[in-house]
Scaffold this active site. Structure first.
Site, short mmCIF file in Angstrom:
data_model
loop_
_atom_site.label_atom_id
_atom_site.label_comp_id
_atom_site.label_asym_id
_atom_site.label_seq_id
_atom_site.Cartn_x
_atom_site.Cartn_y
_atom_site.Cartn_z
N ASP A 42 40.18 35.34 52.97
CA ASP A 42 40.66 36.01 51.77
C ASP A 42 42.15 35.75 51.57
OD1 ASP A 42 40.06 38.26 49.69
OD2 ASP A 42 41.88 38.94 50.70
N LYS A 63 40.64 35.91 46.35
CA LYS A 63 40.32 36.79 45.23
C LYS A 63 41.53 37.67 45.01
CE LYS A 63 36.21 38.35 44.48
NZ LYS A 63 35.81 37.35 43.47
N MET A 175 45.26 48.52 43.35
CA MET A 175 45.15 47.62 42.20
C MET A 175 45.59 48.30 40.90
SD MET A 175 41.51 45.89 43.33
CE MET A 175 40.88 47.43 44.03
#
Length: 275
Positions: A42, A63, A175
């Site tokens: 990742d 991602k 996020m």
């Protein structure tokens, strides 16, 4: 790559790489990496983690919010393809795999294909952020719990900020930097303007940055200081316990460094007197 494995189905390990500091990896994580044949890495994981998987083929499957990302369906196909060849696939995820890491989707896909899955837990960036600030997310003087929230729902909407504010828990928002202004405005409809808030970017890493402020200045201060993703936003009175705000949690500490120097001199005098 280990070529002695038979043709029977291999396995997949969903490995939580933590916030970036390799010293925070568990022994179980290190053992899984040492036995890996394939590592799917990742973007948010420390790239140096691959040194712990010397025999593995490394495939980067980044991602990142707001950036070009490897499609989730493609990652799931990769895991299935290599595991069905009898290989040990380690899917390395930043933070904690079970917290906003799409682990649920990957578990369903692997189990549907009859592939054994192991989960290795790690430290989420929310906890790393709290450690950097020197606070407890569940300080009993301030709250009765913590809520971990993603600012982006599956349909690209936003959470029910009013309902979350009503829980009176510490809010750890993931996020959320692209929506920091709208989420702060929504929370201000239910929380006092002086509610302590913080932003911690690259929590737990060597380049960690921390901002302590209050809810009504959260978005403006974050923009002024150039904070961006990846970062965790923390909101709640427990944030006011941060050692960086001083023993009284006063805003004076944030805006007037001289106050810290004065307090330090007072503390030194007390130590000298006690001696």
């Amino acid at each position: 790559m280990n070529t002695t494995i038979g043709k029977s189905t291999g396995k997949v390990t969903l490995l939580s790489a933590g916030p970036g500091d390799l010293d925070l990896l568990t022994l179980k994580a290190a053992k899984a990496l040492a036995s890996a044949d394939v590592v799917l890495l990742d973007d948010l994981a420390n790239p140096e983690i691959v040194t712990l998987a010397p025999q593995a083929r490394v495939i980067r499957v980044g991602k990142r919010g707001g950036c070009r990302s490897t499609p989730q369906a493609f990652i799931e196909r990769l895991m299935q393809r290599y595991a069905l060849k009898g290989l040990h696939v380690v899917r390395v995820k930043g933070g904690e795999a079970l917290l906003f890491g799409r682990a649920g989707e990957e578990l369903a896909a692997l189990r549907g294909a009859g592939i054994p899955v192991e989960i290795v837990n790690g430290i989420s960036s929310g906890f790393a952020a709290a450690a950097g600030l020197g606070i407890s997310l569940t300080h009993r003087r301030h709250c009765h719990g913590v809520s971990f929230i993603t600012a982006h729902t599956e349909d690209h909407g936003e959470p029910d900020w009013a309902a979350l504010a009503a829980t009176r828990t510490t809010l750890a928002i993931y996020m959320g930097m692209r929506r920091i202004e709208s989420l702060a405005t929504a929370l201000l409809a239910s929380l006092p303007p002086d509610t302590p808030a913080a932003v911690v970017q690259w929590a737990g890493g060597a380049n960690e940055r921390r901002l302590l402020t209050r809810l009504d200045r959260l978005a403006a201060d974050a923009a002024l200081e150039g904070f961006g993703s990846p970062a965790v936003i923390l909101v709640g009175s427990a944030i006011g316990e941060s050692v960086e705000r001083g023993s009284e949690g006063s805003e004076e500490w944030r805006e007037n460094p001289a106050a810290m120097q004065t307090e330090a001199r007072v503390a030194d005098d007390r130590v000298a007197q006690a001696a």
